[in-house]
Enzyme design. Structure first.
Site, PDB file in Angstrom:
ATOM      1  N   ASP A  71       0.731  -1.265   0.105  1.00  0.00           N
ATOM      2  CA  ASP A  71      -0.077   0.051   0.151  1.00  0.00           C
ATOM      3  C   ASP A  71       0.949   1.226  -0.086  1.00  0.00           C
ATOM      4  OD1 ASP A  71      -2.159   1.568   0.220  1.00  0.00           O
ATOM      5  OD2 ASP A  71      -2.806   0.761   2.035  1.00  0.00           O
ATOM      6  N   SER A  72       0.394   2.194  -0.623  1.00  0.00           N
ATOM      7  CA  SER A  72       1.180   3.373  -0.731  1.00  0.00           C
ATOM      8  C   SER A  72       1.560   4.417   0.562  1.00  0.00           C
ATOM      9  CB  SER A  72       0.611   4.354  -1.558  1.00  0.00           C
ATOM     10  OG  SER A  72      -0.681   5.066  -1.114  1.00  0.00           O
ATOM     11  N   PHE A  88      -3.562   6.086   2.819  1.00  0.00           N
ATOM     12  CA  PHE A  88      -4.581   6.142   3.663  1.00  0.00           C
ATOM     13  C   PHE A  88      -4.013   6.219   5.084  1.00  0.00           C
ATOM     14  CE2 PHE A  88      -6.947   3.420   6.744  1.00  0.00           C
ATOM     15  CZ  PHE A  88      -8.230   3.752   6.432  1.00  0.00           C
ATOM     16  N   ASP A 131      -8.105  -6.759   0.243  1.00  0.00           N
ATOM     17  CA  ASP A 131      -7.269  -6.982   1.412  1.00  0.00           C
ATOM     18  C   ASP A 131      -8.044  -6.375   2.453  1.00  0.00           C
ATOM     19  OD1 ASP A 131      -6.743  -4.048   0.547  1.00  0.00           O
ATOM     20  OD2 ASP A 131      -5.774  -4.281   2.407  1.00  0.00           O
ATOM     21  N   HIS A 167      -7.310 -19.425  11.554  1.00  0.00           N
ATOM     22  CA  HIS A 167      -8.781 -19.894  11.185  1.00  0.00           C
ATOM     23  C   HIS A 167      -9.523 -18.877  10.273  1.00  0.00           C
ATOM     24  CE1 HIS A 167     -12.930 -21.363  11.008  1.00  0.00           C
ATOM     25  NE2 HIS A 167     -13.108 -19.923  11.336  1.00  0.00           N
ATOM     26  N   CYS A 175      -9.832 -26.735   8.523  1.00  0.00           N
ATOM     27  CA  CYS A 175      -8.429 -26.174   8.691  1.00  0.00           C
ATOM     28  C   CYS A 175      -7.786 -26.743  10.025  1.00  0.00           C
ATOM     29  CB  CYS A 175      -8.482 -24.669   9.007  1.00  0.00           C
ATOM     30  SG  CYS A 175      -8.972 -23.946  10.809  1.00  0.00           S
ATOM     31  N   CYS A 200     -15.839 -26.306   8.923  1.00  0.00           N
ATOM     32  CA  CYS A 200     -14.225 -26.035   8.290  1.00  0.00           C
ATOM     33  C   CYS A 200     -13.355 -27.214   8.535  1.00  0.00           C
ATOM     34  CB  CYS A 200     -13.821 -24.665   9.324  1.00  0.00           C
ATOM     35  SG  CYS A 200     -12.277 -24.230   8.699  1.00  0.00           S
ATOM     36  N   GLN A 242     -10.708   7.301  -7.363  1.00  0.00           N
ATOM     37  CA  GLN A 242     -11.515   7.861  -6.197  1.00  0.00           C
ATOM     38  C   GLN A 242     -12.442   8.508  -6.891  1.00  0.00           C
ATOM     39  OE1 GLN A 242     -10.676   7.717  -3.160  1.00  0.00           O
ATOM     40  NE2 GLN A 242      -8.508   6.833  -2.925  1.00  0.00           N
ATOM     41  N   CYS A 302      -9.747 -26.078  13.295  1.00  0.00           N
ATOM     42  CA  CYS A 302     -10.926 -26.565  13.533  1.00  0.00           C
ATOM     43  C   CYS A 302     -10.792 -28.200  13.533  1.00  0.00           C
ATOM     44  CB  CYS A 302     -11.898 -26.241  12.308  1.00  0.00           C
ATOM     45  SG  CYS A 302     -12.447 -24.656  12.709  1.00  0.00           S
TER      46      CYS A 302
END
Lengths: 379, 379
Positions: B93-94, B97, B267, B336, B307, B305, B190, B310
């Site tokens: 990211d730049s 933000f 993201d 998870h 995973c 799930c 934007q 789990c």
């Protein structure tokens, strides 16, 4: 018996010995260091990480589990192994050390110890019977007697009263222990730094014919040499066909010295506690990763280590993580520190089996003593 | 070009599409969720954990890495991939933000943004040129333009000024970007919630012919429906042969809605942030593990799930860890939650390839909406 000790080899020049401890959850190759999982987790480490670094047994804590989440809940979960997803052996400490450490929050009587929870101040009573009940509910393979860890320093009179109470409590523990088939009760030899009292305690405790014995009341602030003197005096009294456990010791030099004097088992929070402060145990001494000198050090934590962390991460990156309080930093250094001690013990054991321990000891103890002091380390 | 997009299949009933993003560090199967590693670590997660759950690309942050440990140090370490031991693609990211989020600590001019560090108050200047220089030093596969994330709410006048500055800054970014062979610069559209301004921004940004484009300024506090309206208006203007990235979105419902409207990349810190507060994302809604109702719940976090967490841990154990602030608890729930989103996206992608996305969407969006609201989620 739930736990038996098989002696494989003794070092002819020192007290060191290699063996196998047979337990309901598998064998343990001794001498061994046991990572500490106070609250049913070895801090930051997943059980599969522990297996990867070769942990054969871990330690957990009666006092802490009794308060949170409660032993009844752990029992409902199918016992501690099932609750925390660890299918190898577990040893639980009796909580004796923790309640005595509460200072003003506890009161000792012949019946047991009244104490207030360090979390919410609620009142509780630990007696030998209660502590057995709790450990029976937890289902650990090795359970420790409810003893008094004699403070340091202590007068001869106090240390004598204290060890005699520990003996009386051990008898009550033995009586109250309900699951001898699957859980082995270990007695704890006390007596402070007084050798005559260590003899008295050893005679009283060993007379009870238990599956294993610990030397307690050491690594409580005394000079290192005092601890070694007590071991040199006490260990030779202990039977050869039973495991010998030195409680609360986990610096690399003390492990070597303990093995030298005939100890089979060790535990300590030291490696994980100092890791969370950014300190690594290495073959060239302690590395305080936070130090500015490591900011551009793109080498591994320990140049002689082949653990996952040393193969994949630099000091510069670990320093960055620790400086930013990133959890991964605490985890990676904990992983390395535990690996370092477990690997040291694997090498120690191999040297005993190879008949080269005396040489191994000499080469390594000097190297270690150059780089470090000893720290107090109990949970 | 450093990054190219290969379109594999489009859903005939919706805007959804499946593709492959080719980058210098490997391919990424889109649509994809990108775990966020703000400070060169996805909080609590080791890179091999990330690989185990199928993370194909992660995001890191220019603002944070510039302050700690500094981009020059990362460059000396051989770049961000090498520094953090992650050999798959990285998007940075730049910092736009983050610096805009500093409020009183920053001042915007045409040149760039002057700001004070949130750590020590030291003064810094981010310009489009400086941000390119930093990201060139980091060496991430995808670098984001230095933009202004227009606040919500904003007047039409402010949003227009803001998007026009973002366009001018993008031109300077493109000019300053020194490593086009190995790093792809993405532009950011934007325009706030004003559809005419989104059109204007899209036209200006797309005219610069970059390897990929993001929709920015969403998930900043606006009602969900506003975000979807902006996407429905904006995405159709974006070229089919370039990846489309919706920034800062990571709740399961918003991922489905985004894919439905033609987004390829997402993201958000949400899954790891709420994990550290003891909240799990599951196929039956959020599970706040801390709740007393789970104290004796010996079932898994998510009953659908498969995973590692789990399969091996119960809600009761995870609750115990979280209640005791044990790091393993934060780690296991983070694991998870990320798995949950990555697995959702794998299933989404497969349904697009199978031609069944419209049905998949219908079945799942209702189930998800039953159990949860949407949360604001930016680092």
């Amino acid at each position: 018996m739930a736990v038996t000790y098989e002696l494989l080899k003794e070092c002819p020049e020192t007290g060191a010995r290699a063996g196998i401890l047979h337990t309901p959850h598998g064998q343990i190759e001794t001498p061994i260091f046991m990572p500490v999982g106070t609250l049913a987790t070895v801090k930051t480490m997943d059980p599969r990480d522990l297996k990867e670094i070769g942990s054969q047994i871990i330690l957990s804590n009666t006092y802490h589990l009794y308060l949170r989440p409660g032993h009844e809940l752990v029992k409902e979960a199918g016992g501690l192994h099932s609750f925390m997803n660890w299918d190898r052996p577990i040893l639980t400490d009796s909580g004796g050390f923790q309640v005595f450490s509460l200072g003003d929050l506890r009161k000792i009587t012949e019946e047991g110890v009244q104490f207030k929870s360090h979390i919410d101040g609620s009142k509780h009573l630990f007696t030998p019977e209660r502590v057995m009940e709790i450990q029976n509910a937890l289902g650990s393979d090795i359970i420790m007697a409810f003893d008094e860890c004699t403070p340091y320093p202590a007068t001869h009179e106090y240390a004598k009263q204290s060890l005699e109470r520990t003996t009386r409590w051990l008898k009550r523990c033995k009586e109250a222990h309900k699951n001898t088939e699957k859980q082995a009760l270990f007695g704890i030899i006390q007596g402070g730094m007084y050798l005559d009292l260590r003899t008295q305690s050893a005679e009283e405790i060993l007379a009870l014919d238990l599956p294993g014995y610990a030397v307690g009341g050491l690594s409580v602030g005394e000079p290192k040499d005092e601890m070694y003197k007590v071991l040199e005096h006490t260990v030779p009294m202990m039977p050869k066909n039973k495991p010998r456990y030195l409680m609360g010791v986990g610096s690399d030099d003390a492990l070597l010295e303990g093995v030298y004097r005939g100890i089979d088992m060790f535990d300590c929070v030291l490696p994980t506690r100092i890791a969370r402060n950014g300190t690594a145990m290495t073959s060239h001494g302690r590395v305080v990763v936070r130090n500015a000198s490591y900011s551009k050090d793109f080498t591994s934590l320990d140049h002689n280590c082949d653990c996952y962390v040393c193969k994949n991460y630099t000091r510069a990156y670990l320093r960055h993580l620790i400086k930013c309080n990133e959890i991964l930093g605490f985890k990676l250094i904990s992983y390395h520190n535990l690996y370092y001690l477990l690997n040291l013990m694997r090498n120690v054991r191999q040297s005993i089996l190879d008949g080269t321990f005396a040489q191994f000891y000499k080469e390594n103890i000097n190297k270690i003593n150059e780089g470090m002091g000893r720290e107090k380390c109990r949970s």
